[in-house]
Design a protein around this motif. Structure first.
Motif, PDB file in Angstrom:
ATOM      1  N   MET A 140      26.143  33.337  33.753  1.00  0.00           N
ATOM      2  CA  MET A 140      26.099  34.380  34.396  1.00  0.00           C
ATOM      3  C   MET A 140      26.856  35.512  33.460  1.00  0.00           C
ATOM      4  O   MET A 140      26.165  36.829  33.876  1.00  0.00           O
ATOM      5  CB  MET A 140      27.520  34.234  35.565  1.00  0.00           C
ATOM      6  CG  MET A 140      27.625  35.267  36.331  1.00  0.00           C
ATOM      7  SD  MET A 140      26.243  36.043  37.369  1.00  0.00           S
ATOM      8  CE  MET A 140      26.192  34.765  38.567  1.00  0.00           C
ATOM      9  N   PHE A 141      27.618  35.388  32.603  1.00  0.00           N
ATOM     10  CA  PHE A 141      28.075  36.546  31.907  1.00  0.00           C
ATOM     11  C   PHE A 141      26.958  37.255  30.758  1.00  0.00           C
ATOM     12  O   PHE A 141      26.814  38.228  30.712  1.00  0.00           O
ATOM     13  CB  PHE A 141      29.076  35.934  30.898  1.00  0.00           C
ATOM     14  CG  PHE A 141      29.732  37.053  29.990  1.00  0.00           C
ATOM     15  CD1 PHE A 141      30.477  38.127  30.229  1.00  0.00           C
ATOM     16  CD2 PHE A 141      29.212  37.098  28.560  1.00  0.00           C
ATOM     17  CE1 PHE A 141      30.875  38.857  29.303  1.00  0.00           C
ATOM     18  CE2 PHE A 141      29.826  37.995  27.696  1.00  0.00           C
ATOM     19  CZ  PHE A 141      30.759  38.996  28.177  1.00  0.00           C
ATOM     20  N   VAL A 142      26.011  36.273  30.500  1.00  0.00           N
ATOM     21  CA  VAL A 142      24.865  36.731  29.751  1.00  0.00           C
ATOM     22  C   VAL A 142      24.040  37.556  30.566  1.00  0.00           C
ATOM     23  O   VAL A 142      23.499  38.602  30.190  1.00  0.00           O
ATOM     24  CB  VAL A 142      24.114  35.456  28.990  1.00  0.00           C
ATOM     25  CG1 VAL A 142      22.887  35.995  28.482  1.00  0.00           C
ATOM     26  CG2 VAL A 142      25.008  34.791  27.968  1.00  0.00           C
ATOM     27  N   ALA A 162      45.936  31.312  29.517  1.00  0.00           N
ATOM     28  CA  ALA A 162      45.141  31.149  30.415  1.00  0.00           C
ATOM     29  C   ALA A 162      43.808  30.499  29.948  1.00  0.00           C
ATOM     30  O   ALA A 162      42.948  29.658  30.781  1.00  0.00           O
ATOM     31  CB  ALA A 162      44.360  32.484  31.192  1.00  0.00           C
ATOM     32  N   GLY A 163      43.399  30.564  28.408  1.00  0.00           N
ATOM     33  CA  GLY A 163      41.927  29.850  27.871  1.00  0.00           C
ATOM     34  C   GLY A 163      40.989  30.641  28.474  1.00  0.00           C
ATOM     35  O   GLY A 163      39.888  29.948  28.139  1.00  0.00           O
ATOM     36  N   ILE A 164      40.857  31.704  29.173  1.00  0.00           N
ATOM     37  CA  ILE A 164      39.880  32.499  29.588  1.00  0.00           C
ATOM     38  C   ILE A 164      40.147  33.889  29.616  1.00  0.00           C
ATOM     39  O   ILE A 164      41.464  34.255  29.950  1.00  0.00           O
ATOM     40  CB  ILE A 164      39.426  32.048  30.843  1.00  0.00           C
ATOM     41  CG1 ILE A 164      37.706  32.514  31.201  1.00  0.00           C
ATOM     42  CG2 ILE A 164      40.248  32.263  31.971  1.00  0.00           C
ATOM     43  CD1 ILE A 164      37.353  31.898  32.467  1.00  0.00           C
ATOM     44  N   THR A 165      39.114  34.834  29.392  1.00  0.00           N
ATOM     45  CA  THR A 165      39.567  36.292  29.318  1.00  0.00           C
ATOM     46  C   THR A 165      38.926  36.837  30.738  1.00  0.00           C
ATOM     47  O   THR A 165      38.464  35.982  31.623  1.00  0.00           O
ATOM     48  CB  THR A 165      38.464  36.977  28.323  1.00  0.00           C
ATOM     49  OG1 THR A 165      37.178  36.952  28.618  1.00  0.00           O
ATOM     50  CG2 THR A 165      38.835  36.317  26.809  1.00  0.00           C
ATOM     51  N   THR A 166      39.265  38.031  30.881  1.00  0.00           N
ATOM     52  CA  THR A 166      39.038  38.600  32.269  1.00  0.00           C
ATOM     53  C   THR A 166      37.402  38.721  32.536  1.00  0.00           C
ATOM     54  O   THR A 166      37.204  38.222  33.816  1.00  0.00           O
ATOM     55  CB  THR A 166      39.743  39.997  32.319  1.00  0.00           C
ATOM     56  OG1 THR A 166      41.036  40.014  32.124  1.00  0.00           O
ATOM     57  CG2 THR A 166      39.506  40.560  33.745  1.00  0.00           C
ATOM     58  N   LYS A 167      36.761  39.148  31.673  1.00  0.00           N
ATOM     59  CA  LYS A 167      35.102  39.054  31.845  1.00  0.00           C
ATOM     60  C   LYS A 167      34.787  37.866  31.849  1.00  0.00           C
ATOM     61  O   LYS A 167      33.723  37.553  32.684  1.00  0.00           O
ATOM     62  CB  LYS A 167      34.760  39.866  30.684  1.00  0.00           C
ATOM     63  CG  LYS A 167      34.825  39.369  29.432  1.00  0.00           C
ATOM     64  CD  LYS A 167      34.299  40.144  28.322  1.00  0.00           C
ATOM     65  CE  LYS A 167      34.642  39.605  26.799  1.00  0.00           C
ATOM     66  NZ  LYS A 167      34.119  40.388  25.774  1.00  0.00           N
ATOM     67  N   PHE A 172      32.697  33.609  35.792  1.00  0.00           N
ATOM     68  CA  PHE A 172      32.955  31.966  36.289  1.00  0.00           C
ATOM     69  C   PHE A 172      33.071  32.153  37.784  1.00  0.00           C
ATOM     70  O   PHE A 172      32.360  31.148  38.521  1.00  0.00           O
ATOM     71  CB  PHE A 172      34.183  31.402  35.614  1.00  0.00           C
ATOM     72  CG  PHE A 172      34.456  30.217  36.515  1.00  0.00           C
ATOM     73  CD1 PHE A 172      33.696  28.883  36.075  1.00  0.00           C
ATOM     74  CD2 PHE A 172      35.347  30.135  37.331  1.00  0.00           C
ATOM     75  CE1 PHE A 172      34.061  27.731  36.694  1.00  0.00           C
ATOM     76  CE2 PHE A 172      35.865  29.179  37.864  1.00  0.00           C
ATOM     77  CZ  PHE A 172      35.209  27.670  37.837  1.00  0.00           C
ATOM     78  N   PHE A 173      33.611  33.217  38.323  1.00  0.00           N
ATOM     79  CA  PHE A 173      33.909  33.249  39.653  1.00  0.00           C
ATOM     80  C   PHE A 173      32.710  33.820  40.436  1.00  0.00           C
ATOM     81  O   PHE A 173      32.294  33.010  41.543  1.00  0.00           O
ATOM     82  CB  PHE A 173      34.931  34.080  39.959  1.00  0.00           C
ATOM     83  CG  PHE A 173      35.365  34.695  41.640  1.00  0.00           C
ATOM     84  CD1 PHE A 173      36.215  33.631  42.308  1.00  0.00           C
ATOM     85  CD2 PHE A 173      34.691  35.535  42.185  1.00  0.00           C
ATOM     86  CE1 PHE A 173      36.156  33.612  43.703  1.00  0.00           C
ATOM     87  CE2 PHE A 173      34.976  35.786  43.858  1.00  0.00           C
ATOM     88  CZ  PHE A 173      35.572  34.809  44.315  1.00  0.00           C
ATOM     89  N   LEU A 174      32.009  34.571  39.875  1.00  0.00           N
ATOM     90  CA  LEU A 174      30.854  34.768  40.527  1.00  0.00           C
ATOM     91  C   LEU A 174      29.764  33.640  40.617  1.00  0.00           C
ATOM     92  O   LEU A 174      29.153  33.545  41.520  1.00  0.00           O
ATOM     93  CB  LEU A 174      29.967  36.180  39.465  1.00  0.00           C
ATOM     94  CG  LEU A 174      30.627  37.505  39.844  1.00  0.00           C
ATOM     95  CD1 LEU A 174      29.896  38.403  39.136  1.00  0.00           C
ATOM     96  CD2 LEU A 174      30.678  37.895  41.448  1.00  0.00           C
ATOM     97  N   PHE A 175      29.804  32.981  39.400  1.00  0.00           N
ATOM     98  CA  PHE A 175      28.887  31.635  39.408  1.00  0.00           C
ATOM     99  C   PHE A 175      29.373  30.775  40.487  1.00  0.00           C
ATOM    100  O   PHE A 175      28.619  30.258  41.668  1.00  0.00           O
ATOM    101  CB  PHE A 175      28.756  31.001  38.174  1.00  0.00           C
ATOM    102  CG  PHE A 175      28.108  29.939  38.297  1.00  0.00           C
ATOM    103  CD1 PHE A 175      26.467  29.929  38.178  1.00  0.00           C
ATOM    104  CD2 PHE A 175      28.636  28.492  38.294  1.00  0.00           C
ATOM    105  CE1 PHE A 175      25.603  28.911  38.189  1.00  0.00           C
ATOM    106  CE2 PHE A 175      27.771  27.358  38.550  1.00  0.00           C
ATOM    107  CZ  PHE A 175      26.269  27.560  38.362  1.00  0.00           C
TER     108      PHE A 175
END
Length: 544
Positions: A140-142, A162-167, A172-175
């Motif tokens: 999704m990010f790509v 958190a192990g993850i960035t905001t973007k 992830f949430f959108l997917f």
């Protein structure tokens, strides 16, 4: 009490509380009008299931371990070619009697003993749902970056812990969010999603394949790169890698009856699966090999992850044509990951959780529970520690192979020889076939534990302990050692302690004659036959 009733799934009027613990609409045999999966649907299913990021990269670890590309590809062909017959064998009861994996498990482990098996499979499905959703988030990010390059500049507001960035969290949430509607559709209708995926994803894969060859002006150096393994190391290296292909399919092998229960005819769940599994997975892995080989020419190193490679295409102010190409391929991978999550995880989790709480959970609700759990386990952290997660998955395949050893061949083909008593699968009376001992079949559990124990020492070696080389070799073939030992032990125990309904001739038939009845007929008949017993039962939620 009203709250409890509202939370319950739909049951027939007059259904007893013990019946609610064993059945709901999704646990009963699939009615004829929902047996809609034909030959083409199973072919589309495996085309769709094979096209995902994991399959694309499955040969990468083999080549990095020292195999040549063609040796790795042979391992893929053999591994998936070997596992396909087991999938077909385990799917057979579902295709004949149109029941899902949790109900098939009752025939061997007992009405209540089967709950441990379904809990194991259901828990694994929830974990894998999150992992596949995390991979889908990278796709999704790509796709978003191809549409709006500025998304790559979103500042990170999350801590390092958190192990993850905001973007990345946004993607992830959108997917995760757009995957939710696919869970809503019932099994007999979700086949259309796999048909769509089977059209879009091969086109995208072919575009990616040709694009990289043209960009690299050839297939790259990996095709000419010899393997570094020789002699016995090569032999065991190939065995280990083809076994990894089999272990990757242990989950789908176990719950094969779930989709087979919707088959239009028994043959629909036979030949399409037997032929499609090795072919589709081999083709996708071959595309992954060539694309990665081409990437070595383009960037000076092999990029095994297709998502990382697409991301690199977007660096350095790409043209509009490049951005559109990346968008289309990333979109196809998003569809691929949604389809894989539905086929391998949400459906199986739904079926398994339904068997654990049939009064309150059906397949649809179970699928949404898997999605929520998959989010809550923070799957990106699991993927960050890939070695530990890989060891966990390898160990889990041992548990599933031991379950399969009891179910796939022994119970259905050797003990009962195709004979089922369908009515007894939903009946807790003591004289029924599948009651065994208080709802547990000790023979199945003894065989299951034996299949696990044979691999315990080897698993200790896989975690870094010093163990004999023989134990390591046994663990490297854990699917077959676990499967074989559990099968042999189960056969011996059934010979020593025969079960009711053991048959000498093979015939796939429901000896209870219940298959000709409707669900309402069955519920009302059972209610009449056990009225006195049911009147003595109390509702455990009565105090609510």
């Amino acid at each position: 009490m009203n709250i409890v009733r509202k939370l319950q799934v739909e049951h027939s009027d007059g259904t007893s509380y013990s019946r609610m613990f064993l059945t709901n609409e999704d646990l009963l045999p699939v009615p004829r009008d929902k047996q809609t999966w034909k030959h083409r649907n199973f072919i589309a299913f495996w085309i769709a299931d094979s096209f995902n990021v994991n399959t694309w990269m499955i040969a990468s670890s083999m080549i990095q371990a020292g195999l040549s590309w063609w040796q790795a590809w042979i391992c893929v062909w053999i591994g998936y070619g070997v596992v396909a017959p087991f999938i077909v064998l385990n799917a057979r009861p579902g295709a004949i009697f149109h029941i899902t994996f949790p109900v098939v498990a009752r025939t061997s482990f007992g009405l209540y003993g089967s709950l441990w098996c379904t809990f194991n499979r259901g828990a694994m499905a929830c974990v894998w749902y999150g992992v596949q959703a995390s991979i889908g988030g990278t796709c999704m990010f790509v796709m978003l970056r191809a549409m709006w390059p500025s998304i790559n500049n979103i500042p990170n507001g999350l801590p390092d812990s958190a192990g993850i960035t905001t973007k990345e969290m946004l993607a992830f949430f959108l997917f995760w969010f757009i995957s939710l509607p696919a869970i809503w559709f019932p099994l007999h209708q979700i086949r259309h999603l796999f048909t769509v995926k089977a059209i879009i994803t091969p086109i995208a894969g072919l575009v990616f394949f040709v694009w990289c060859i043209v960009k690299a002006k050839g297939v790259g150096p990996i095709i000419r790169q010899p393997g570094t393994m020789h002699g016995s190391a090569l032999g065991w290296g190939m065995v280990t890698n083809l076994m990894s292909c089999i272990s990757n399919m242990a989950t789908l092998l176990t719950n094969a009856p779930d989709f087979a229960s919707r088959s239009h005819s028994p043959s629909a769940a036979l030949w399409p699966q037997l032929l499609s599994v090795p072919f589709t997975f081999a083709i996708v892995s071959f595309i992954g090999i060539i694309v990665s080989s081409s990437s070595q020419t383009i960037y000076g190193e092999a990029i095994w992850s297709p998502i990382d490679l697409l991301n690199m295409f977007l660096d350095d102010s790409p043209s509009h044509a490049t951005r559109f190409g990346v968008w289309f391929i990333a979109f196809a991978f998003i569809i691929a990951q949604i389809g894989t999550n539905i086929s391998a995880n949400s459906v199986s989790a739904g079926c398994d959780l339904t068997s654990l709480f049939p009064r309150f959970i059906n397949i649809r609700r179970g699928g949404y529970i898997a999605a929520i759990v998959g989010y809550c386990i923070l799957p990106w952290k699991l993927l960050a520690n890939s070695n530990g997660f890989t060891s966990y998955l390898s160990a889990y395949s041992v548990f599933l192979s031991s379950i399969a050893g009891v179910m796939v061949v022994t119970e259905y083909y050797f003990i009962r020889r195709g004979h089922y008593r369908m009515a007894d699968l939903y009946d807790t009376r003591r004289d029924r076939w599948y009651w065994y001992t208080y709802g547990f079949n000790f023979r199945a559990y003894a065989a299951y534990i034996a299949g696990i124990l044979i691999n315990v020492v080897g698993f200790a070696g896989a975690t870094g302990r010093t163990v004999p080389i023989a134990a390591t070799r046994i663990y490297e073939m854990s699917f077959f050692t676990g499967f074989g030992v559990s099968m042999i032990v189960y056969l011996l125990l059934n010979w020593a302690f025969p079960v009711p309904g053991a048959c000498q001739t093979f015939e796939e038939v429901d000896v209870s004659g219940w298959e000709s009845q409707t669900v309402d007929d069955f519920n009302s008949a059972d209610s009449r036959s056990s009225k006195e017993e049911l009147e003595r039962q109390e509702d455990p939620f009565k105090s609510a």
